[in-house]
Scaffold this motif. Structure first.
Motif, PDB file in Angstrom:
ATOM      1  N   GLY A   1     -98.121  -8.962   6.819  1.00 51.26           N
ATOM      2  CA  GLY A   1     -99.531  -8.738   6.524  1.00 51.26           C
ATOM      3  C   GLY A   1    -100.441  -8.660   7.729  1.00 51.26           C
ATOM      4  O   GLY A   1    -101.665  -8.593   7.572  1.00 51.26           O
ATOM      5  N   TRP A   2     -99.876  -8.629   8.930  1.00 46.26           N
ATOM      6  CA  TRP A   2    -100.702  -8.553  10.140  1.00 46.26           C
ATOM      7  C   TRP A   2    -101.645  -7.349  10.091  1.00 46.26           C
ATOM      8  O   TRP A   2    -102.781  -7.418  10.563  1.00 46.26           O
ATOM      9  N   ASN A   3    -101.193  -6.264   9.508  1.00 46.27           N
ATOM     10  CA  ASN A   3    -101.979  -5.027   9.523  1.00 46.27           C
ATOM     11  C   ASN A   3    -102.690  -4.731   8.206  1.00 46.27           C
ATOM     12  O   ASN A   3    -103.118  -3.597   7.976  1.00 46.27           O
ATOM     13  N   ASP A   4    -102.846  -5.734   7.357  1.00 45.80           N
ATOM     14  CA  ASP A   4    -103.434  -5.495   6.041  1.00 45.80           C
ATOM     15  C   ASP A   4    -104.848  -4.922   6.095  1.00 45.80           C
ATOM     16  O   ASP A   4    -105.277  -4.232   5.176  1.00 45.80           O
TER      17      ASP A   4
ATOM     18  N   ARG B   1    -100.035  -7.415  -3.486  1.00 51.00           N
ATOM     19  CA  ARG B   1     -99.391  -7.871  -2.255  1.00 51.00           C
ATOM     20  C   ARG B   1     -98.899  -9.311  -2.308  1.00 51.00           C
ATOM     21  O   ARG B   1     -98.356  -9.814  -1.320  1.00 51.00           O
ATOM     22  N   SER B   2     -99.043  -9.987  -3.426  1.00 45.63           N
ATOM     23  CA  SER B   2     -98.808 -11.429  -3.486  1.00 45.63           C
ATOM     24  C   SER B   2     -97.371 -11.839  -3.232  1.00 45.63           C
ATOM     25  O   SER B   2     -97.108 -12.963  -2.801  1.00 45.63           O
TER      26      SER B   2
ATOM     27  N   GLY C   1     -93.962  -9.729   0.296  1.00 45.67           N
ATOM     28  CA  GLY C   1     -95.395  -9.867   0.072  1.00 45.67           C
ATOM     29  C   GLY C   1     -96.099 -10.216   1.355  1.00 45.67           C
ATOM     30  O   GLY C   1     -95.476 -10.402   2.409  1.00 45.67           O
ATOM     31  N   THR C   2     -97.412 -10.341   1.295  1.00 47.46           N
ATOM     32  CA  THR C   2     -98.205 -10.571   2.488  1.00 47.46           C
ATOM     33  C   THR C   2     -98.328 -12.057   2.820  1.00 47.46           C
ATOM     34  O   THR C   2     -98.201 -12.923   1.947  1.00 47.46           O
ATOM     35  N   GLY C   3     -98.566 -12.344   4.100  1.00 47.53           N
ATOM     36  CA  GLY C   3     -98.823 -13.702   4.546  1.00 47.53           C
ATOM     37  C   GLY C   3     -97.617 -14.618   4.544  1.00 47.53           C
ATOM     38  O   GLY C   3     -97.766 -15.842   4.541  1.00 47.53           O
ATOM     39  N   LEU C   4     -96.411 -14.032   4.572  1.00 45.72           N
ATOM     40  CA  LEU C   4     -95.199 -14.842   4.473  1.00 45.72           C
ATOM     41  C   LEU C   4     -94.451 -14.895   5.799  1.00 45.72           C
ATOM     42  O   LEU C   4     -94.379 -13.905   6.535  1.00 45.72           O
ATOM     43  N   LYS C   5     -93.888 -16.064   6.070  1.00 51.05           N
ATOM     44  CA  LYS C   5     -93.071 -16.232   7.269  1.00 51.05           C
ATOM     45  C   LYS C   5     -91.816 -15.365   7.163  1.00 51.05           C
ATOM     46  O   LYS C   5     -91.197 -15.284   6.095  1.00 51.05           O
TER      47      LYS C   5
END
Length: 558
Positions: free
Chosen positions: A385-388, A157-158, A228-232
């Motif tokens: 990534g809100w629902n990871d 997910r990076s 990827g996850t955690g990105l704006k």
């Protein structure tokens, strides 16, 4: 006299190794096909996949893509037919249909971060899905780098490479009669059934899996666009700029495909027996909050709100901050302090013997001053990534039906509070000889040829056609049904009586004599009943750049 053919010794050995390898692989695939058929949960199939992979994977013998072709093509196979029947609007205005064939009696309920719902489809061959990290190559093929259950989830997910969700490339059939629409899928060919478009890449190769981007597009630490996850989210941008930005990653990229909304809609129908996601997995359509701060402060990374105001906000969601100038989030003053930063905590504080809520944000250590009555906080589209951590492949972190947060179907996160700008479709207004307004869809099936003008690289989609009488004005209308098409989601008519009927989605109708429009889908965080996977907005130019439009990421197709 027959001719003797001399095969070099090393070539003979290579052929023998290949034959032996393929024979062993075939035996192993059959063995695990039987094991998967006997499994009763997704956890069992996950474990079988990891076991199957670790027993066999040798990078000198197989690529990761070849391994996945085998798993999805040979192991995930059964004789089930999954189906759904939904009423046409003329028959019934209800959104509710009926699951048929081998789906009869299966009942899905979405999951949250704390509660696992019911998903009797999750372990079945047609619906089991897998996250991978992949890259499209310039020739149209792709390379798999990291695989869920095998590699670290953080690597998958990076965003180093694109995060995709793979699912079996089944055979599907859509058809209708005067009263109902039908959708059926199966693992094997049958008359009238076709493979999913997004299972075929630009080289023309039909894969045993199809791939969809897990998230909206985001920007990595080096400033490059990725998935990827955690990105704006990449918002305040246009179709034109989005294509250019993706081309910076490679000429083979242009962004999101219109096949994604089509897929999400199909999964909603096949698993929940509904014509739309509204009311079940709502997505972010009711998270529109804007407040002036209650207490002035200097040198802080927080704002002080009333407790009642702060109770509406979710830790982990994004906000913008500025000096109030009306309520339009496009006005520069309203995000002049920061734009799209995450809420890290909400705490009760006492100031001059009165209780307030302190809303802390991650502004990278950069402090700011706030002034009561003028410093203005507004909610923003969510980061990826809100629902990871949702305990299933469908749902939302806290409440799938609240409308305050992104949704997820089959592991794909959608409706983050901003429109998805689809790159490979262009929409066009025109007028006919009678002065009627026509609205049509054109699609480019090669992302390397996507542009901002309709030309020979685009195909007009038969059936994706709306007509409005001369003199029709602009308004929000509601969609009755969607057309039947292989990979385009498009309104059949926009004459439904409201948001809770038909497909439960709005169509922003702004007729024009001519003009190409960008493809904006889903809706935004303040749209309520208008917003849905089926929602369409018809008035934005290819150059329109607004806070509520975000770029998406590509899958393997095109």
């Amino acid at each position: 006299m027959s001719e003797t053919i001399n095969i070099p010794r090393d070539t003979t050995m290579q052929l023998l190794v290949k034959v032996h390898r393929d024979q062993i692989a075939g035996e192993m695939d059959l063995k695990y096909k039987e094991k998967v058929a006997a499994a009763t949960s997704k956890a069992e199939v996950d474990a079988l996949f990891a076991e199957w992979w670790k027993i066999q994977y040798n990078q000198d013998l197989f690529t990761k893509s070849e391994m996945l072709e085998r798993w999805f093509g040979n192991v995930l196979a059964d004789t089930r037919v999954h189906g759904v029947t939904t009423p046409r609007y003329s028959k019934s205005t209800s959104m509710i249909g009926e699951l048929t064939d081998d789906s009869t009696g299966l009942v899905c309920t979405p999951s949250t971060e704390s509660t696992a719902g019911s998903d009797p489809f999750a372990h079945l061959p047609q619906f089991w899905c897998l996250e991978v990290s992949a890259e499209k190559n310039t020739d149209g093929s792709h390379t798999i780098y990291y695989v869920e259950h095998i590699d670290d989830t953080s690597d998958v997910r990076s965003g180093e490479h694109l995060c995709w969700v793979l699912q079996k490339n089944t055979y599907k059939r859509e058809y209708q009669d005067k009263d109902y629409k039908y959708l059926k899928t199966r693992c094997t060919p049958a008359p009238g059934y076709k493979r999913w478009k997004e299972g075929t890449d630009r080289t023309g190769k039909v894969h045993e899996y199809m791939a969809h981007p897990k998230y909206y597009a985001g920007i990595d630490a080096d400033g490059g666009i990725t998935c990827g996850t955690g990105l704006k989210p990449v918002n305040r941008t246009s179709h034109q700029t989005g294509v250019t930005r993706w081309r910076g990653r490679g000429a083979q990229y242009s962004g999101a495909s219109g096949s994604l909304p089509k897929f999400l809609d199909a999964m909603m129908r096949l698993k929940y027996g509904r014509k739309g996601n509204s009311g079940k997995i709502e997505g972010c359509v009711n998270y529109n909050y804007q407040y002036t701060v209650a207490v002035s402060e200097t040198g802080v990374e927080r704002v002080i709100l009333t407790k009642e105001q702060a109770a509406n906000l979710l830790v982990g969601s994004a906000v913008m901050l500025g000096i109030q100038s009306g309520s339009d989030r496009n006005t520069a003053s309203n995000y002049s302090i920061f734009d799209g930063k995450l809420i890290t905590a909400i705490e009760t504080v006492t100031i001059e013997e009165k209780e307030y809520s302190a809303v802390y944000v991650d502004n990278g250590g950069k402090t700011f001053d706030t002034t009561a009555g003028s410093t203005y906080l507004s909610t923003s589209p969510y980061y990826s990534g809100w629902n990871d951590n949702v305990l299933g492949r469908d749902g939302s972190r806290y409440s799938p039906t609240s409308g305050k947060e992104p949704g997820m179907i089959q592991g794909v996160e959608f409706m983050n509070g901003s429109y998805l700008i689809v790159s490979d479709e262009l929409w066009q207004w025109s007028t006919d000889a009678d002065g009627n307004y026509n609205f049509d869809c054109f699609k480019c099936y090669d992302q390397s040829k996507v542009g901002s003008a309709i030309n020979e690289n685009y195909e007009q989609i038969t059936g994706a056609h709306l007509v409005y009488p001369a003199g029709t004005g602009g308004a929000w209308t509601y969609i009755t049904d969607n057309i039947i098409d292989d990979d385009v989601l498009w309104p059949e008519a926009t004459t439904a009586s409201g948001s809770g009927v038909g497909v439960g989605a709005g169509f922003n109708r702004y007729p024009a004599a001519s003009g190409v429009r960008a493809a904006w889908c889903f809706g935004r965080l303040n749209y309520g009943g208008h917003g849905s996977v089926s929602c369409r907005y018809s008035s934005n130019w290819v150059s329109s750049a607004i806070w509520n439009g975000s770029l998406g990421a590509p899958g393997l197709e095109g």
